[in-house]
Motif scaffolding. Structure first.
Motif, PDB file in Angstrom:
ATOM      1  N   ILE A  35       0.841  -1.190   0.000  1.00 33.72           N
ATOM      2  CA  ILE A  35       0.000   0.000   0.000  1.00 33.72           C
ATOM      3  C   ILE A  35       0.886   1.254   0.000  1.00 33.72           C
ATOM      4  O   ILE A  35       0.595   2.230  -0.693  1.00 33.72           O
ATOM      5  CB  ILE A  35      -0.957  -0.012   1.215  1.00 33.72           C
ATOM      6  N   GLY A  36       1.974   1.219   0.759  1.00 34.18           N
ATOM      7  CA  GLY A  36       2.899   2.344   0.811  1.00 34.18           C
ATOM      8  C   GLY A  36       3.569   2.600  -0.527  1.00 34.18           C
ATOM      9  O   GLY A  36       3.816   3.752  -0.902  1.00 34.18           O
ATOM     10  N   LEU A  37       3.861   1.554  -1.267  1.00 34.37           N
ATOM     11  CA  LEU A  37       4.470   1.716  -2.588  1.00 34.37           C
ATOM     12  C   LEU A  37       3.500   2.337  -3.583  1.00 34.37           C
ATOM     13  O   LEU A  37       3.908   3.036  -4.495  1.00 34.37           O
ATOM     14  CB  LEU A  37       4.958   0.363  -3.111  1.00 34.37           C
ATOM     15  N   GLY A  38       2.205   2.085  -3.406  1.00 30.52           N
ATOM     16  CA  GLY A  38       1.216   2.604  -4.328  1.00 30.52           C
ATOM     17  C   GLY A  38       0.720   3.996  -3.988  1.00 30.52           C
ATOM     18  O   GLY A  38      -0.003   4.608  -4.757  1.00 30.52           O
ATOM     19  N   THR A  39       1.139   4.527  -2.833  1.00 25.97           N
ATOM     20  CA  THR A  39       0.693   5.852  -2.410  1.00 25.97           C
ATOM     21  C   THR A  39       1.614   6.910  -2.992  1.00 25.97           C
ATOM     22  O   THR A  39       2.829   6.833  -2.829  1.00 25.97           O
ATOM     23  CB  THR A  39       0.725   5.946  -0.867  1.00 25.97           C
ATOM     24  N   PRO A  40       1.055   7.912  -3.684  1.00 24.87           N
ATOM     25  CA  PRO A  40       1.914   8.975  -4.235  1.00 24.87           C
ATOM     26  C   PRO A  40       2.499   9.849  -3.132  1.00 24.87           C
ATOM     27  O   PRO A  40       1.861  10.112  -2.121  1.00 24.87           O
ATOM     28  CB  PRO A  40       0.965   9.775  -5.119  1.00 24.87           C
ATOM     29  N   LYS A  41       3.731  10.271  -3.325  1.00 27.05           N
ATOM     30  CA  LYS A  41       4.391  11.153  -2.369  1.00 27.05           C
ATOM     31  C   LYS A  41       4.281  12.582  -2.872  1.00 27.05           C
ATOM     32  O   LYS A  41       4.628  12.883  -4.015  1.00 27.05           O
ATOM     33  CB  LYS A  41       5.857  10.763  -2.199  1.00 27.05           C
ATOM     34  N   ILE A  42       3.798  13.437  -1.988  1.00 27.53           N
ATOM     35  CA  ILE A  42       3.599  14.843  -2.372  1.00 27.53           C
ATOM     36  C   ILE A  42       4.705  15.677  -1.748  1.00 27.53           C
ATOM     37  O   ILE A  42       5.014  15.570  -0.622  1.00 27.53           O
ATOM     38  CB  ILE A  42       2.212  15.343  -1.912  1.00 27.53           C
TER      39      ILE A  42
END
Length: 42
Positions: A35-42
């Motif tokens: 899930i962390g890999l699929g979350t975009p970083k802003i």
């Protein structure tokens, strides 16, 4: 719990309750990582 088992392994077939807990924690850790890999970083 049921969704985690279906996503990663299916059915826990281990007879020892403590081992099932350890495997479940490992699956949850992997799921959180995915899930962390699929979350975009802003």
């Amino acid at each position: 719990m049921v969704r985690v088992k279906k996503l990663l392994v299916g059915i826990l077939s281990l007879r020892d309750h403590n081992t099932q807990i350890n495997v479940t924690y490992a699956m949850i850790k992997v799921l959180n990582k995915l899930i962390g890999l699929g979350t975009p970083k802003i």
